[in-house]
Motif scaffolding. Structure first.
Motif, PDB file in Angstrom:
ATOM      1  N   ILE B 251      31.761  40.504  49.208  1.00 43.25           N
ATOM      2  CA  ILE B 251      33.012  40.883  48.552  1.00 43.25           C
ATOM      3  C   ILE B 251      34.069  39.799  48.768  1.00 43.25           C
ATOM      4  O   ILE B 251      34.744  39.367  47.834  1.00 43.25           O
ATOM      5  N   ILE B 254      33.452  36.652  46.712  1.00 47.60           N
ATOM      6  CA  ILE B 254      33.739  36.833  45.291  1.00 47.60           C
ATOM      7  C   ILE B 254      35.245  36.912  45.052  1.00 47.60           C
ATOM      8  O   ILE B 254      35.773  36.272  44.136  1.00 47.60           O
ATOM      9  N   ILE B 255      35.939  37.672  45.906  1.00 41.33           N
ATOM     10  CA  ILE B 255      37.399  37.784  45.734  1.00 41.33           C
ATOM     11  C   ILE B 255      38.037  36.403  45.812  1.00 41.33           C
ATOM     12  O   ILE B 255      38.839  36.021  44.950  1.00 41.33           O
ATOM     13  N   VAL B 258      37.153  34.250  42.694  1.00 47.94           N
ATOM     14  CA  VAL B 258      37.753  34.710  41.437  1.00 47.94           C
ATOM     15  C   VAL B 258      39.274  34.528  41.462  1.00 47.94           C
ATOM     16  O   VAL B 258      39.863  34.042  40.500  1.00 47.94           O
ATOM     17  N   THR B 290      42.738  44.629  52.089  1.00 45.10           N
ATOM     18  CA  THR B 290      41.584  44.702  51.180  1.00 45.10           C
ATOM     19  C   THR B 290      41.957  45.397  49.879  1.00 45.10           C
ATOM     20  O   THR B 290      41.570  44.963  48.789  1.00 45.10           O
ATOM     21  N   LEU B 291      42.737  46.479  50.011  1.00 47.72           N
ATOM     22  CA  LEU B 291      43.166  47.217  48.820  1.00 47.72           C
ATOM     23  C   LEU B 291      43.980  46.311  47.895  1.00 47.72           C
ATOM     24  O   LEU B 291      43.727  46.249  46.681  1.00 47.72           O
ATOM     25  N   GLY B 294      41.794  43.761  46.218  1.00 48.16           N
ATOM     26  CA  GLY B 294      41.051  44.357  45.112  1.00 48.16           C
ATOM     27  C   GLY B 294      41.913  44.467  43.865  1.00 48.16           C
ATOM     28  O   GLY B 294      41.478  44.154  42.755  1.00 48.16           O
ATOM     29  N   LEU B 295      43.167  44.906  44.069  1.00 50.43           N
ATOM     30  CA  LEU B 295      44.082  45.034  42.930  1.00 50.43           C
ATOM     31  C   LEU B 295      44.397  43.664  42.327  1.00 50.43           C
ATOM     32  O   LEU B 295      44.459  43.511  41.101  1.00 50.43           O
ATOM     33  N   LEU B 297      42.440  41.095  42.417  1.00 51.74           N
ATOM     34  CA  LEU B 297      41.223  40.693  41.703  1.00 51.74           C
ATOM     35  C   LEU B 297      41.225  41.251  40.280  1.00 51.74           C
ATOM     36  O   LEU B 297      40.975  40.545  39.302  1.00 51.74           O
ATOM     37  N   ILE B 298      41.549  42.547  40.173  1.00 51.62           N
ATOM     38  CA  ILE B 298      41.584  43.190  38.856  1.00 51.62           C
ATOM     39  C   ILE B 298      42.663  42.549  37.983  1.00 51.62           C
ATOM     40  O   ILE B 298      42.440  42.234  36.815  1.00 51.62           O
ATOM     41  N   ILE B 301      41.586  38.999  36.775  1.00 53.97           N
ATOM     42  CA  ILE B 301      40.546  38.949  35.748  1.00 53.97           C
ATOM     43  C   ILE B 301      41.085  39.489  34.424  1.00 53.97           C
ATOM     44  O   ILE B 301      40.667  39.078  33.346  1.00 53.97           O
ATOM     45  N   ARG B 302      42.086  40.369  34.521  1.00 55.18           N
ATOM     46  CA  ARG B 302      42.648  40.943  33.302  1.00 55.18           C
ATOM     47  C   ARG B 302      43.684  40.001  32.666  1.00 55.18           C
ATOM     48  O   ARG B 302      43.711  39.826  31.461  1.00 55.18           O
TER      49      ARG B 302
END
Lengths: 284, 336
Positions: B251, B254-255, B258, B290-291, B294-295, B297-298, B301-302
């Motif tokens: 994880i 990748i984070i 990206v 981490t949270l 993750g946000l 990351l989203i 990519i968006r």
């Protein structure tokens, strides 16, 4: 014989767990890497409602479903739909991100401890042909059969089902004849999230859950849908039962500690030997 | 059209650019080499962590970014490297440096074997298949008596290295990985790899053996991750399968890749640095960082699929270009 019966019932539960993944893949050609967290997250949601209101888990599942449907719809509409236009990797990263966010949020909210949903019937079992099967697994198989039938009916008979199939066959042609493909895709994801809620509640009743157990369930569900022929609703039921039987027989032969190893090896083996699954055709 | 306008500007900037790169590289080398001299012990350990995660992210970038193969198996290579070093140091008289190299070779070997089935799969199938292999390896390790099942496996006392030595190993690995990826990216092999990523069928049609190209990138990537795993083992001193083979490594790689910028050389380094900064800032709230990651990351990519480096480059281009009104009009016309 006992193993066979166990396997079939366990497989029913697996099919119920995998149906949401099937639907999303069938309609959008998207493998939702967050499917495991969808299962586990919605089970936690049902867990909160069940404990706060003192309700039966299956009743609280019905109660949370509309909320889950809306959340799934929003995620697809706002995040995944735009990503789908950019090829394979962006939606993969997007769903991977959702899975990280969800499992971490669950750790923050509930700690990493194991939780399970409890009901009066969750420890009881019934005799079937002289073999004991837990009630939860019976509910699981019944749910799987019922959901597969309902989904088939929805897809083949209803207006929305026709739109779903059209969007799956050829999104551009579908939108040319007036199907709102983005709406259909969002609805699909919402529906898949509701299916995942049912699967997740069954998992929590039968096995319990931790915030990180989603990954293992994603792989189990993926094994099921690969076996069943990616995206085939009927195949999912068959795939689930095959995985269930293989797991029960395999772990009685090699030892229960190898359950996961057996299923994940089955996944890799089937991907290599027959990537189209046992039931070939790839269509909803 | 735009190349014609920018041609004279280009020629001048190529020389400046290579000079800048050369000076930058020299500065980075000097900084890396002298760091333990002015860092205190705590900071040296932190620098080790940062450089290791840079190396891992860069290694993942080779197959995930340049190769377009979304590998979820890389946590397994960390674990394989960790346990290889530990077992070699406990059971044989192999010198420490050799055990580290062999850890990389073991990870590369496992990658090459796993690649035979996995790399025949494409896209999402490869991603999920590699996740299956990683989790199968974890459940194998949990049950393997040779490595004490779930109990901890300790390295011998002779394997304890000073913090400075650990630091230099991590710095060397980060440097080696980055240089290797830079060389690959400029080579014919790198071009083939990116061709496979962009359109596998077309690449095959032009005579690229896509399996061999992907196999080489996957194996090379796993080698560096395996060496990284060895460093993890040397730093920790004891291992257990659940944390050594943890999906968290995958994880994080990748984070970082990206967020920083997939398939670019500075991307994973920038991403790992950004992650490190956030984790340090929120060190008492690891889950929250981490949270947030993750946000992010989203969001990346968006909104900016090129990552931080993509945004930086976009900014530079806009600054350097000073496009004429004519060019702007042309662009607008092309967009419509």
């Amino acid at each position: 014989m006992g193993n066979l019966i166990q396997g079939i019932f366990l497989g029913g539960l697996y099919a119920a767990v995998a149906l949401g993944l099937t639907l999303v893949f069938g309609v959008m050609r998207l493998v939702n890497l967050a499917h495991g967290e969808l299962l586990i997250g919605s089970a936690y949601f049902a867990y909160v409602v069940a404990t706060k209101l003192g309700l039966d888990p299956l009743l609280s599942m019905l109660l949370v479903s509309p909320g889950i449907l809306c959340a799934g719809y929003a995620v697809q509409r706002l995040l995944l739909n735009p990503l789908l236009a950019f090829g394979m990797e962006p939606p993969l990263v997007g769903t991977f991100g959702i899975s990280i966010v969800t499992s971490t949020a669950l750790v923050i909210a509930f700690s990493a401890d194991t939780r399970s949903l409890n009901a009066s019937y969750s420890t009881s079992s019934v005799d079937i042909l002289g073999h004991r099967v837990t009630v939860v697994l019976i509910i699981g198989l019944a749910a799987a059969v019922g959901l597969v039938a309902a989904l088939q009916l929805l897809l083949s008979r209803s207006r929305i089902g026709r739109a779903l199939r059209a969007a799956s066959e050829d999104p551009e042609a579908a939108s040319a004849v007036g199907v709102d493909v983005r709406h259909v895709h969002a609805l699909t994801f919402g529906l898949a999230a509701v299916l995942a809620t049912i699967g997740g509640v069954l998992i929590a009743l039968a096995f319990g859950m931790t915030p990180s157990s989603g990954t293992g369930w994603l792989l189990r569900a993926f094994t099921v849908i690969v076996l069943g022929g990616m995206g085939s609703v009927g195949g999912t039921l068959a795939g689930g039962i095959i995985v269930g039987i293989a797991e029960v027989f395999g772990s009685s032969w090699a030892g229960p500690q190898y359950r996961d190893l057996i299923v994940f090896s089955l996944l890799v083996g089937i991907l290599v030997l027959r990537p189209r699954g046992l039931f070939g055709k790839v269509r909803v | 059209m735009s190349t014609v306008v920018r041609a004279p500007l280009r020629a001048a900037s190529v020389a400046t650019r290579s000079l800048a790169i050369f000076a930058g590289a020299a500065a980075v080398l000097a900084l890396l080499f002298s760091a333990p001299g002015y860092l205190d012990t705590g900071s040296t350990v932190l620098a080790f962590t940062l450089l290791l995660s840079m190396a891992l992210a860069q290694a993942w970038n080779l197959i995930g970014g340049y190769g377009g193969q979304f590998s979820l198996a890389h946590g397994m290579f960390v674990g394989a490297g960790s346990y290889t070093t530990a077992v070699l140091l406990v059971r044989t008289g192999v010198p420490l440096w050799l055990s580290v190299v062999l850890a990389g070779c073991m990870a590369a070997g496992i990658a090459a074997i796993a690649a035979v089935p996995l790399l025949r799969l494409r896209g999402v199938y490869f991603a999920v298949g590699s996740l299956g292999v990683a989790l199968a390896a974890l459940s194998w390790m949990i049950n393997w008596t040779f490595t004490n099942q779930t109990s901890s496996y300790s390295l011998p006392a002779t394997a304890f290295l000073s913090f400075d030595t650990q630091y230099y190993m991590a710095a060397g690995l980060a440097l080696a990985t980055t240089v290797c990826v830079a060389l690959v990216a400029r080579s014919r092999f790198g071009l083939r790899l990116m061709a496979v990523r962009d359109d596998e069928d077309a690449a095959v049609g032009l005579g690229v053996n896509s399996f061999v190209v992907k196999l080489a990138a996957f194996t090379l990537s796993a080698f560096f991750v395996g060496v990284g795993g060895a460093l993890v083992a040397l730093q920790k001193g004891t291992l257990d399968p659940v944390s050594a083979f943890s999906l968290t490594y995958t994880i994080n790689m990748i984070i970082a890749a990206v967020i920083g910028g997939l398939g670019t050389l500075p991307g994973p380094l920038i991403g790992a640095a950004a992650m490190f900064a956030l984790e340090e800032w929120l060190q008492d709230y690891a889950d929250w960082s981490t949270l947030i990651l993750g946000l992010v990351l989203i969001a990346i990519i968006r909104l900016a699929p090129g990552g931080i480096w993509g945004l930086v480059r976009l900014g530079f281009e806009r600054l350097g270009e000073r496009p004429s009104l004519e060019l702007l009009a042309l662009r607008r016309a092309r967009r419509d």
